[in-house]
Design a protein around this motif. Sequence first.
Motif, PDB file in Angstrom:
ATOM      1  N   ARG A 506     -55.884  51.138  38.644  1.00 33.98           N
ATOM      2  CA  ARG A 506     -56.870  50.775  39.665  1.00 33.98           C
ATOM      3  C   ARG A 506     -56.275  50.784  41.064  1.00 33.98           C
ATOM      4  O   ARG A 506     -56.927  51.206  42.028  1.00 33.98           O
ATOM      5  N   CYS A 510     -57.385  53.595  44.000  1.00 33.99           N
ATOM      6  CA  CYS A 510     -57.912  53.125  45.280  1.00 33.99           C
ATOM      7  C   CYS A 510     -56.993  53.503  46.435  1.00 33.99           C
ATOM      8  O   CYS A 510     -57.452  53.855  47.530  1.00 33.99           O
ATOM      9  N   TYR A 517     -62.857  50.165  42.444  1.00 33.33           N
ATOM     10  CA  TYR A 517     -62.567  50.272  41.012  1.00 33.33           C
ATOM     11  C   TYR A 517     -63.375  49.225  40.253  1.00 33.33           C
ATOM     12  O   TYR A 517     -63.494  48.076  40.687  1.00 33.33           O
ATOM     13  N   ARG A 554     -61.545  46.672  45.690  1.00 34.24           N
ATOM     14  CA  ARG A 554     -61.846  47.581  46.812  1.00 34.24           C
ATOM     15  C   ARG A 554     -60.603  47.685  47.689  1.00 34.24           C
ATOM     16  O   ARG A 554     -60.060  46.673  48.132  1.00 34.24           O
ATOM     17  N   LYS A 557     -58.086  53.984  51.438  1.00 35.14           N
ATOM     18  CA  LYS A 557     -57.169  55.074  51.137  1.00 35.14           C
ATOM     19  C   LYS A 557     -55.973  55.054  52.094  1.00 35.14           C
ATOM     20  O   LYS A 557     -56.137  55.002  53.305  1.00 35.14           O
TER      21      LYS A 557
END
Length: 759
Positions: A506, A510, A517, A554, A557
């Motif tokens: 996860r 992310c 996720y 959350r 990137k």
Amino acid sequence: MTSDLPSHSSAIEEKLERQHRSHASLNGWTRPVSLPIPGVRSRRLRILLPNAGPFNQLRVSRMRRKRGPLLVALACLAVFFTVLVVTKSFGRSDWGDQWQSGGSPEPPTLVFKREDLQRIWKWEIASGHYPSRRSLPSKLGLTEPIVNPATPPQLVAIKPSRYRSPGAEIVTEGRGIGPKRVYLDIQSLPPNVAYPPRPVPGSVADLDHVMKHCDFGTGKYVRDCLEMLRLGGGLDNGERIRRGHSLDSKYIYVEQNATTPVTEPAIDQEQAPLYRRPLPGQKGKPDPNEGLIKKKGALWEPSIILPQPLVHRPAQSLPEACDPENPRVFHMFWTGPFTDKPYLALMSFLYTQNTGIHLKEWPADSRVCRPQFWLWINPGPAASVPNPNAVRDMFEKLKLSPWASPFLHPRFKNVIHFKLWNTTEQLDNIHEIKDEWRELQDSLFNSGGHIISVKKKVVASTSVSSANGTTTATTTVDDDDLLNRAGSKSSSSYDRLSVILSDMARFVLCHRFGGIYLDADTILLRDWEELWGWKGAFAYRWSRLENYNTAVLRMNKGSALGSFLFRTALKNGLDFHPMTVSRYTADAHLEGLLLRLPDALFDAAWLNTENYQRDRPPQPYFTEFGDFFDTPQQNSAAPHALGFHGFFRGSYSYHFHNFWWKPFDPSRNFPDLGPRFKAGEDLARAALRREKLQALAAAARSVTTTGPPKPIPSVLVDEEEEELVSDKRDLDWSTVMKRTFEGYVRGERPNMYGEWIEW
């Protein structure tokens, strides 16, 4: 008819019985004593003390003189234990946690200096990833305010000079320079009040407001939180009840589009403010890392290198509906055969999110950012290596799976994507650890410090003799062995390795791709538009404990927070268990950058299942997670009567906590999606019929003690008759949810926002 309640012919008889009970208590082993409470005149503390009555015959006369001091000593001892119990009840979670951990604190995990922690905070805030007015940790030692482009300007109280301490002043408040916020009153307008309206595109959830109304740590109830979320999100759709008090339910806002975008000058990595507060009586240069506790035996990490921060822009000012720096992608990780669990997660996605499948064509000028769902498939056991043809093999298996094949339909090709998970390829694309993670590959499955070694695989060998006298050696692999499990088939054969791998996956997904996720045991309950608009990172609270649960995660990137987490995890054995991640952020004072949201938003039953807030539970009332699959009889009218509308209304999702082996709909354990997907349904029906035949055969063998077993019919009953006979009279919540989503795909009902699927 007899009754267990006491009955009395008169009040006098009842009084005599009470006196008799009081007299009997004096002759028992304990007796009540009332003591005055200091400072409280109107009440007294009633405690039970050992009763000296039974010992009267054993005493000698010389002990009677010491009865007074003995009673005083016993009273003091009772007061001490009473204070201890009261203290425990007021600080229940902390006391319990210390007891469970043996009273010893966890070892520190920190490997970053204070100046790097400051740079991480500055980068995240400058990129618009902290749209919050919450104070910054004083332990950061900031000496200058950080400009925040994601919060509007506000008045800042400045202390007069006579109240300021000497030396560098520690700053804990940011300075907002962002666009103004307009809070929305979202309601269905007549005559369209049958369904709630879709969220406003580009709207944002004010999670500061959510924390104010929903934080369990401040005594807020899940029931009240859901009411606020329901009203503020317009989910009451014409059923709003007038309240005697005003409930501040407006938590969704839009940012006004400024004429010129707000930009923040680049951070000078060499001139970041350092901790310069002098210590009392200290001589010489102060320690810039004073107050931070470094991981034992570890070296400080080299200065963190970060790219230039992003530019925060309101959604209305973007040239396109989707922000490339904030992709709207739901990630999910799955190992083993495709079952009804990921099936229902995908169905809930189609039923709740604004995917556009209710339109013939997606408008080119739409201001709605269309979400996507990426389901990552690990093709074999968690410790295995995919073969070169893994992608082709994955899609071949998906086509043959009745639970997965419906989502390969061209109607869903733009919103649902199946992707192959490859651990080596994924870790090699995380630049923070790509050159070092292989040093830990033998201990890669690390969960909370407990390592499962996969260095050696044990296989059983057997010898088979053929008719010509030759002997052939074969090896067999136990599919139920811990290293070879691919999915959880029961509570006793739990795929622990895949769970540990998903803890890491996860964060990898992310950090590499951005997005949110979701654990595979998650069902979406409403549109997440305003959560996407809030650009900060978040997970949610581990029930009563102040730790993360990353079943919902959350992250942005390539963020500074992600770089910190991967470098810290690398120095701590690549442990991504949520409890360990909680230690990472707490030790580094970065908890504000990974907001711990109340579990009412994603896991509204959790507190009730742990015996909290049962005095005012939400709807439905679950005392254990199994109630979702096997609804107690006294509450069994609710699922069918209330349906999807009455299931934790206001929550964004529901987490049913594993139960991989429990079917959502035991009597119809197949995808029931209508004529378009009949081929897959027939396969699943045939498999279900075989399972029933095998169960009947096993039952017949178990009851037959003599003679041959009774013959089993090849066909049970007609399909329609089977449905009527075998269907449960009171449907469980899991069954109602599955059949609701399937009715939408079959075209028998609209989705939760009144939209009909367009084929």
